[in-house]
Design a protein around this motif. Structure first.
Motif, mmCIF file in Angstrom:
data_model
loop_
_atom_site.group_PDB
_atom_site.id
_atom_site.type_symbol
_atom_site.label_atom_id
_atom_site.label_comp_id
_atom_site.label_asym_id
_atom_site.label_seq_id
_atom_site.Cartn_x
_atom_site.Cartn_y
_atom_site.Cartn_z
ATOM 1 N N SER A 116 -35.680 104.304 29.050
ATOM 2 C CA SER A 116 -36.708 104.004 27.412
ATOM 3 C C SER A 116 -35.530 103.529 26.737
ATOM 4 O O SER A 116 -34.343 104.395 26.759
ATOM 5 C CB SER A 116 -37.192 105.218 27.389
ATOM 6 N N LEU A 117 -35.798 102.509 25.946
ATOM 7 C CA LEU A 117 -34.686 102.234 24.602
ATOM 8 C C LEU A 117 -35.844 101.884 24.062
ATOM 9 O O LEU A 117 -37.051 101.439 23.968
ATOM 10 C CB LEU A 117 -34.132 101.115 25.574
ATOM 11 N N LYS A 118 -34.868 102.538 22.400
ATOM 12 C CA LYS A 118 -36.028 102.123 21.445
ATOM 13 C C LYS A 118 -35.179 101.070 20.429
ATOM 14 O O LYS A 118 -34.167 101.037 20.491
ATOM 15 C CB LYS A 118 -36.583 102.830 20.894
ATOM 16 N N LEU A 119 -35.871 99.778 20.342
ATOM 17 C CA LEU A 119 -35.687 98.638 19.270
ATOM 18 C C LEU A 119 -35.609 98.785 17.929
ATOM 19 O O LEU A 119 -36.488 98.993 17.681
ATOM 20 C CB LEU A 119 -35.504 97.511 19.419
ATOM 21 N N ALA A 120 -34.915 98.270 17.106
ATOM 22 C CA ALA A 120 -35.652 98.085 15.498
ATOM 23 C C ALA A 120 -35.357 96.840 14.818
ATOM 24 O O ALA A 120 -34.156 96.343 15.335
ATOM 25 C CB ALA A 120 -34.866 99.287 14.965
ATOM 26 N N CYS A 121 -36.181 96.686 13.928
ATOM 27 C CA CYS A 121 -35.038 95.352 13.157
ATOM 28 C C CYS A 121 -35.636 95.434 12.008
ATOM 29 O O CYS A 121 -36.687 96.255 11.485
ATOM 30 C CB CYS A 121 -36.211 93.981 13.723
ATOM 31 N N LYS A 122 -34.639 95.910 11.225
ATOM 32 C CA LYS A 122 -34.656 95.422 9.665
ATOM 33 C C LYS A 122 -34.720 94.308 8.938
ATOM 34 O O LYS A 122 -33.980 93.893 8.928
ATOM 35 C CB LYS A 122 -33.866 97.063 9.606
#
Length: 125
Positions: free
Chosen positions: A17-23
């Protein structure tokens, strides 16, 4: 000026699993929908997920349904992509997108107003 900054990409193994973020930084995008696209080497950009400002409209690409989950944090002008059960076919550069309409993100990539620079996700077999 609007700046979308993705983070969280990396090299993982199949099944991980991996979690991407965009701010978003710069001019605050109030009431904007956000989402994700991806582009694998030699392939066209593919829609992954989109979520409306209030989170009541959510769309997924067929290839990620049931495995990926998109969420938003409006207090931080951020969107996240939780990716589970990753496959080698998920290997791509993942791009953050922002537009006034989540349906536009989901169906009309050429009309999307803002894009991030992308973050690379590599899934090894």
């Amino acid at each position: 000026q609007v700046l979308l900054e993705e983070s969280g990409g990396g090299l993982v193994q199949a099944g991980d699993s991996l979690k991407l973020a965009c701010k978003e930084s710069g001019r605050t995008l109030n009431n904007y929908a956000m989402g994700w696209y991806r582009q694998a080497p030699g392939k066209e950009r593919e829609f992954v997920a989109a979520i409306s400002w209030r989170g009541n409209n959510i769309y997924y690409g067929d290839s990620v349904k049931g495995r990926f989950t998109v969420s938003t944090d409006n207090t931080r002008n951020a969107v996240y992509l939780q990716m589970n059960g990753l496959k080698p076919d998920d290997t791509a550069v993942y791009y953050c997108a922002a537009d006034r309409d989540s349906y536009t993100i989901a169906t009309m990539s050429r009309k999307v107003e803002f894009w991030g620079q992308g973050t690379l996700v590599t899934v090894s077999s």
